[in-house]
Every structure is written in C-alpha cells, then in structure tokens.
Write a protein that holds these residues in place. Sequence first.
Motif, PDB file in Angstrom:
ATOM      1  N   PRO A 240       0.840  -1.202   0.000  1.00 40.81           N
ATOM      2  CA  PRO A 240       0.000   0.000   0.000  1.00 40.81           C
ATOM      3  C   PRO A 240       0.873   1.250   0.000  1.00 40.81           C
ATOM      4  N   MET A 241       0.490   2.222  -0.809  1.00 39.28           N
ATOM      5  CA  MET A 241       1.365   3.367  -1.064  1.00 39.28           C
ATOM      6  C   MET A 241       0.568   4.659  -1.112  1.00 39.28           C
ATOM      7  N   MET A 242       1.119   5.709  -0.513  1.00 38.36           N
ATOM      8  CA  MET A 242       0.577   7.058  -0.649  1.00 38.36           C
ATOM      9  C   MET A 242       1.685   7.968  -1.142  1.00 38.36           C
ATOM     10  N   VAL A 243       1.385   8.768  -2.150  1.00 45.39           N
ATOM     11  CA  VAL A 243       2.328   9.722  -2.720  1.00 45.39           C
ATOM     12  C   VAL A 243       1.784  11.123  -2.486  1.00 45.39           C
ATOM     13  N   VAL A 244       2.575  11.971  -1.813  1.00 46.37           N
ATOM     14  CA  VAL A 244       2.167  13.344  -1.502  1.00 46.37           C
ATOM     15  C   VAL A 244       3.082  14.306  -2.250  1.00 46.37           C
ATOM     16  N   VAL A 245       2.489  15.215  -3.026  1.00 42.06           N
ATOM     17  CA  VAL A 245       3.270  16.227  -3.743  1.00 42.06           C
ATOM     18  C   VAL A 245       2.557  17.565  -3.649  1.00 42.06           C
ATOM     19  N   GLY A 246       3.343  18.639  -3.766  1.00 40.43           N
ATOM     20  CA  GLY A 246       2.753  19.952  -3.951  1.00 40.43           C
ATOM     21  C   GLY A 246       2.497  20.188  -5.420  1.00 40.43           C
ATOM     22  N   ASP A 247       1.573  21.101  -5.737  1.00 38.68           N
ATOM     23  CA  ASP A 247       1.226  21.307  -7.152  1.00 38.68           C
ATOM     24  C   ASP A 247       2.008  22.458  -7.800  1.00 38.68           C
ATOM     25  N   LYS A 248       3.014  22.998  -7.091  1.00 42.12           N
ATOM     26  CA  LYS A 248       3.870  24.027  -7.671  1.00 42.12           C
ATOM     27  C   LYS A 248       5.222  23.386  -7.983  1.00 42.12           C
ATOM     28  N   PRO A 249       5.408  22.916  -9.216  1.00 42.15           N
ATOM     29  CA  PRO A 249       6.607  22.140  -9.540  1.00 42.15           C
ATOM     30  C   PRO A 249       7.858  23.006  -9.613  1.00 42.15           C
ATOM     31  N   GLY A 250       8.996  22.385  -9.300  1.00 39.95           N
ATOM     32  CA  GLY A 250      10.289  23.042  -9.399  1.00 39.95           C
ATOM     33  C   GLY A 250      11.293  22.152 -10.090  1.00 39.95           C
TER      34      GLY A 250
END
Length: 305
Positions: A240-250
């Motif tokens: 089981p996996m959760m991926v967390v990212v912000g939506d302002k890419p760099g």
Amino acid sequence: METVKIKTQYWDMAANIYHPPGFNAQKQYPAIISAHPIGSCKEQTAGNVYGEALAEAGFVVIAFDRSTQGQSGGEPRYIEDPALAVEDFSRVTDYLVTLPYVDADRIGVLGICGGGGYAINATMIERRIKALVSITGVNYGRLCREGFSGFDPIGQMERVAAQRTAEARGEALQVDLFVPPSMEVATEAGITDIDVLGATDYYRNRCINDNAGTRALFSRRAGSAVWDAFHLSETLLTAPMMVVVGDKPGGFGAYRDGLEIYARAAAEVKELVVVEGFSHYDLYDQPEPVGQALAKLIPFFQENL
C-alpha cells in the motif's frame, strides 16, 4: 526521544526513536522508518516534523542518518550512493525487529525528497516494509542524469571517473554543495528556480542543523547516474502506497516523479495526494501543507499497518 546506534558489519548508524504518548515497553506498536531528504539529517523534517507527528499519533518512529552522513559512520563522508542508501533501510529494519515493543509485521516507511525515492525502491526490495508514504519524493537517479549533470550524464560520468582517479592518487576530495550557502548568494547568482530557493531558505534559514551536510562527494556520483528508483515498480511495488506532492513544480521534479510512480506502481492500494498551492520545500515544515499531508497519511498508516 531516544538516541540509538545501529551496528552494521561496517560502521554504526545513528538514529532517533520517537515514542507514542504513554509509551509502554511491554506492549507492541506499529513502527515507521522516517528517511531524511538528500543533504539533510534525521533531526530535520524526517524527525522534528513527521517523526514527532506520527509518534503523537501512536506509532514508534525511527529517523536515521544514512551511512556516511549526519552522525552515522562511514568513510569517505557524504557519499550519495543509491545502492548504499537503499541498503540502509534493511539495516534499520533489522534493528526494529529486535525491539520487543515493535510489531515486526507492522513496519512502514516514510521518505521525504530523495529519501522518498530511496524509500520507494527499498519497499520493492525489503518485503518486511508493509506500507509506504512518499513526501515530495524525488527519483535521484533521474535528477542526476538530468539537472544535476546539466543534462549531460555521459560527460559528468567521465568527469567523475577522472576525479576518482585523481583522489586515488592522493589529490583532494571534491565535495559539492547542493544549495547556495545563503539566500543572498542565491539572489546574486540570479537563481529563480523555486526548489533551489526553497532548499536554500530551509537549510540556511528555517532549519539550520550542523549534521545536515547539504553536499555530496563528486567522485562517487556515477552509481547515481545509472540508478532508477522506479525500476520494476510495475511488478515489485505492491505494498500500500501514498504519494504526496505539492502542485507548484520546481527543478528537482518531485511533482513529475510523484505522478509517474503513482501511475506505474503495482500496488492495489495507492493514493495520490496533491497539496494545492504549495511547493516541494513547503512540505518540509510549513504548517498548512504539512497539516494537509498528515491528515491523509496518518489514517493511511493506521489502516494499512
């Protein structure tokens, strides 16, 4: 918090263990391995933010310094070698399963930035890890082949080879900084990338810690260029996996990497959390995006461990 040494066949690794409220060593608890970003250390976001919050939620959390970094042993210092980094997760797991208060069948992992990429790869190899959370995780191999090499991986590997030969003959080590020494230097250099500026602000202003190297030994970078954190994820990444990212890419590419591994992973239970309005380094320590991430990942671990 308890500070421990994890003995390996090569050197000791340093780790901090965070205990839940009302901790009772006669009971058993689910445990989470918290892996620091590239250039960071266990005292920073892996420990003082996510480690403390997960412990408060009822987990035993172990935040560790990777080999050759922070307070862990290993020479030469500041090697950023993915094979070595991924093996460290198994070493930490070996330690956890010896603790009587840890339920060996309920071990999870959380990794931030490059630690997230390493955690993803380690979860494919280390089947004792039962659940995975990647916080703004980066595929370090991809980054080394692209931005960190000036999009010239072959040229960089040739330079690495020449530098390693020079060091073998007794010349000085080349240790490269990942981020500028100050925001003023970054501004004077005309840097505009949101990730480089965010890293500089975090490491030089917001969370200064002498154990954070923010650097890597150049002569050992070849192993990174041929490595892919996501290799075989379609077959082997089943936890089981959760991926967390912000939506302002760099420029470090966590947004892109997060979407890629979410799509590729074989896991039947997987969730993509996009924290809107925030960038990579906001997810290290800023209350609002961190709070949004914790509101998702704590129930995820509770359900899957």
